[in-house]
Design a protein around this motif. Sequence first.
Motif, short mmCIF file in Angstrom:
data_model
loop_
_atom_site.label_atom_id
_atom_site.label_comp_id
_atom_site.label_asym_id
_atom_site.label_seq_id
_atom_site.Cartn_x
_atom_site.Cartn_y
_atom_site.Cartn_z
N GLY A 1 50.83 2.36 34.38
CA GLY A 1 49.76 3.20 34.93
C GLY A 1 49.59 2.99 36.43
O GLY A 1 49.56 3.95 37.20
N ARG A 2 49.47 1.72 36.83
CA ARG A 2 49.28 1.46 38.27
C ARG A 2 50.62 1.46 39.02
O ARG A 2 50.71 1.91 40.15
CB ARG A 2 48.58 0.11 38.50
N GLY A 3 51.67 0.93 38.35
CA GLY A 3 52.93 0.70 39.06
C GLY A 3 53.86 1.90 39.11
O GLY A 3 54.87 1.86 39.82
N PHE A 4 53.52 2.96 38.37
CA PHE A 4 54.43 4.11 38.37
C PHE A 4 53.67 5.44 38.37
O PHE A 4 53.65 6.16 39.38
CB PHE A 4 55.38 3.99 37.17
N VAL A 5 52.98 5.75 37.26
CA VAL A 5 52.34 7.07 37.16
C VAL A 5 51.27 7.23 38.24
O VAL A 5 51.24 8.23 38.98
CB VAL A 5 51.74 7.28 35.75
N GLY A 6 50.39 6.23 38.36
CA GLY A 6 49.33 6.29 39.37
C GLY A 6 49.90 6.39 40.77
O GLY A 6 49.42 7.17 41.61
N LEU A 7 50.95 5.61 41.02
CA LEU A 7 51.58 5.62 42.35
C LEU A 7 52.12 7.01 42.69
O LEU A 7 51.88 7.54 43.79
CB LEU A 7 52.73 4.59 42.35
N LEU A 8 52.85 7.63 41.74
CA LEU A 8 53.44 8.94 42.05
C LEU A 8 52.37 10.03 42.17
O LEU A 8 52.50 10.96 42.99
CB LEU A 8 54.50 9.32 41.01
N LEU A 9 51.31 9.92 41.37
CA LEU A 9 50.22 10.90 41.51
C LEU A 9 49.56 10.74 42.88
O LEU A 9 49.24 11.73 43.55
CB LEU A 9 49.21 10.71 40.38
N HIS A 10 49.36 9.50 43.29
CA HIS A 10 48.79 9.24 44.62
C HIS A 10 49.68 9.87 45.69
O HIS A 10 49.19 10.55 46.61
CB HIS A 10 48.65 7.73 44.83
N GLU A 11 50.99 9.66 45.55
CA GLU A 11 51.92 10.21 46.56
C GLU A 11 51.92 11.74 46.53
O GLU A 11 52.26 12.38 47.52
CB GLU A 11 53.33 9.64 46.35
N GLY A 12 51.56 12.31 45.38
CA GLY A 12 51.47 13.77 45.29
C GLY A 12 50.16 14.31 45.84
O GLY A 12 49.93 15.52 45.82
N GLY A 13 49.28 13.42 46.31
CA GLY A 13 48.04 13.86 46.94
C GLY A 13 46.84 13.91 46.01
O GLY A 13 45.78 14.43 46.38
N TYR A 14 46.99 13.39 44.79
CA TYR A 14 45.85 13.42 43.85
C TYR A 14 44.90 12.25 44.11
O TYR A 14 45.33 11.13 44.38
CB TYR A 14 46.35 13.32 42.40
N GLU A 15 43.62 12.54 43.99
CA GLU A 15 42.59 11.51 43.90
C GLU A 15 42.74 10.96 42.48
O GLU A 15 42.91 11.73 41.53
CB GLU A 15 41.26 12.23 44.09
N LEU A 16 42.69 9.61 42.33
CA LEU A 16 43.03 9.02 41.04
C LEU A 16 41.81 8.45 40.34
O LEU A 16 41.07 7.65 40.94
CB LEU A 16 43.96 7.82 41.26
N VAL A 17 41.61 8.82 39.07
CA VAL A 17 40.56 8.19 38.27
C VAL A 17 41.26 7.51 37.10
O VAL A 17 41.80 8.18 36.21
CB VAL A 17 39.55 9.23 37.73
N PHE A 18 41.29 6.17 37.13
CA PHE A 18 41.87 5.44 36.01
C PHE A 18 40.81 5.31 34.91
O PHE A 18 39.62 5.10 35.19
CB PHE A 18 42.28 4.03 36.43
N SER A 19 41.28 5.39 33.66
CA SER A 19 40.39 5.10 32.54
C SER A 19 41.03 3.99 31.73
O SER A 19 42.22 4.05 31.41
CB SER A 19 40.25 6.36 31.68
N ASP A 20 40.25 2.96 31.41
CA ASP A 20 40.78 1.86 30.61
C ASP A 20 39.64 1.29 29.77
O ASP A 20 38.47 1.64 29.97
CB ASP A 20 41.39 0.77 31.52
#
Length: 382
Positions: free
Chosen positions: A12-31
């Motif tokens: 989540g943090r090391g791949f999907v979240g990173l690429l979404l961030h690089e795509g310009g998305y504001e990120l809301v993690f849910s855990d």
Amino acid sequence: MKAVHFGAGNIGRGFVGLLLHEGGYELVFSDVAASLVDAINAASEYTVHEVGDGGTDTVVTGFRAINSATDPQALIDEIATAEVVTTAVGPTILRFVAPHILAGLALRDPSRPPLQVMACENAIGATDTLRDEIREQAGDAWDAISNRAVFANTAVDRIVPAQPEGAGIDVTVEPFFEWAIERPPFADAPPHIPGAHFVDDLAPYIERKLFTVNTGHAATAYFGARAGVEKISDALADPSIVSRVSAALEETSALLVAVHGWDAAELAEYRATILRRFANPALPDTVGRVGRQPLRKLSRHERFIGPAAAAAERGLATTALVEAIGAALEFDEPDDEQSVEMQRRLRAEDAATFTAAVTGLEPSHPLFAAVEAVVAQRQSEL
Ligand SMILES: NC(=O)C1=CN([C@@H]2O[C@H](COP(=O)(O)OP(=O)(O)OC[C@H]3O[C@@H](n4cnc5c(N)ncnc54)[C@H](O)[C@@H]3O)[C@@H](O)[C@H]2O)C=CC1
Ligand SMILES: O=P(O)(O)OC[C@H]1O[C@](O)(CO)[C@@H](O)[C@@H]1O
């Protein structure tokens, strides 16, 4: 643009979240891990450290986290106004995230573009599984809201090991990554994820990934555990393990050529690359992590039985895959619930019952007898 990502763990943090961030998305993690949610909310940035040849550091910013167990309404509100929802929680957890997505869709303004939902799990059709779960939980309400979301299957590939003590929310990863996403569900408006690869038909990609990277990684873990080795890279320093893993992957490659028409030479190169990735000595990866949940890994459509059954049905070789299945049966990790359960069942059930229940193979299936034989062999050692 906003993305809600379920599962703020390693991938989540090391791949999907990173690429979404690089795509310009504001990120809301849910855990659901309160300490992890607190740590994310206490930070304004985290670093993804790529280790090994060509590795660089990337800083991720623009994120927050919500504990879905204690603050579900806040999460539902975020989903209602997000562009993208992704998951990396494990395939068996998808049914627990489904109610939140359903509630978010119910609240969503119907005039908004559809929510783009992608499950990023090591499983074939994980997003379909998630959609089916949401649809079932919605019941009669589904018809009114089904056009508020589109669902695309994906294949995610990056080795993200368990993180060292004291790393905080930073993540250590390998430099390699691949994210293949089905394009057709998005029509002409796919999500903006520059590192991702959009494909018309995901089946060849998810099967190549699951039946090469995951078959090979798990086989390395099980042969390594049998040899008493702790680190994955150390297991691959043993030529006899390399040769067993390679033999299993030659069998899955033969299947991938037969089913999807992958080029044999291209697959040989793909295998060589993944063996180099596994052997990366800078990755602190263990046979315990990679072998985790052996009952899931031995199930019908997973990385061992899936390709071996399809190969047996076509008269292709399965000897090396069955050997890897034999090694999986020896995986005895006191900290892994499924490993403990598997060892208990190997003692309690006869070979045919265990084989049918764990692998989902019919006794008449051409693979059944060979798997039953390695189960019986393992039982004779207990
Ligand atoms: N780690 C890796 O190298 C890769 C993992 N994957 C897949 O990604 C998925 C996650 O794996 P990892 O990140 O390694 O596991 P992880 O254990 O590091 O992360 C999973 C996270 O999900 C959270 N979680 C559990 N239940 C939840 C719920 N109901 N709602 C929200 N969050 C919840 C956990 O607290 C944890 O933080 C699995 O399906 C795995 O097969 C895929 C490719 C690579
Ligand atoms: O939960 P699973 O299926 O073991 O997922 C983790 C696996 O996926 C991989 O990332 C491969 O993409 C490996 O790191 C690891 O073996």
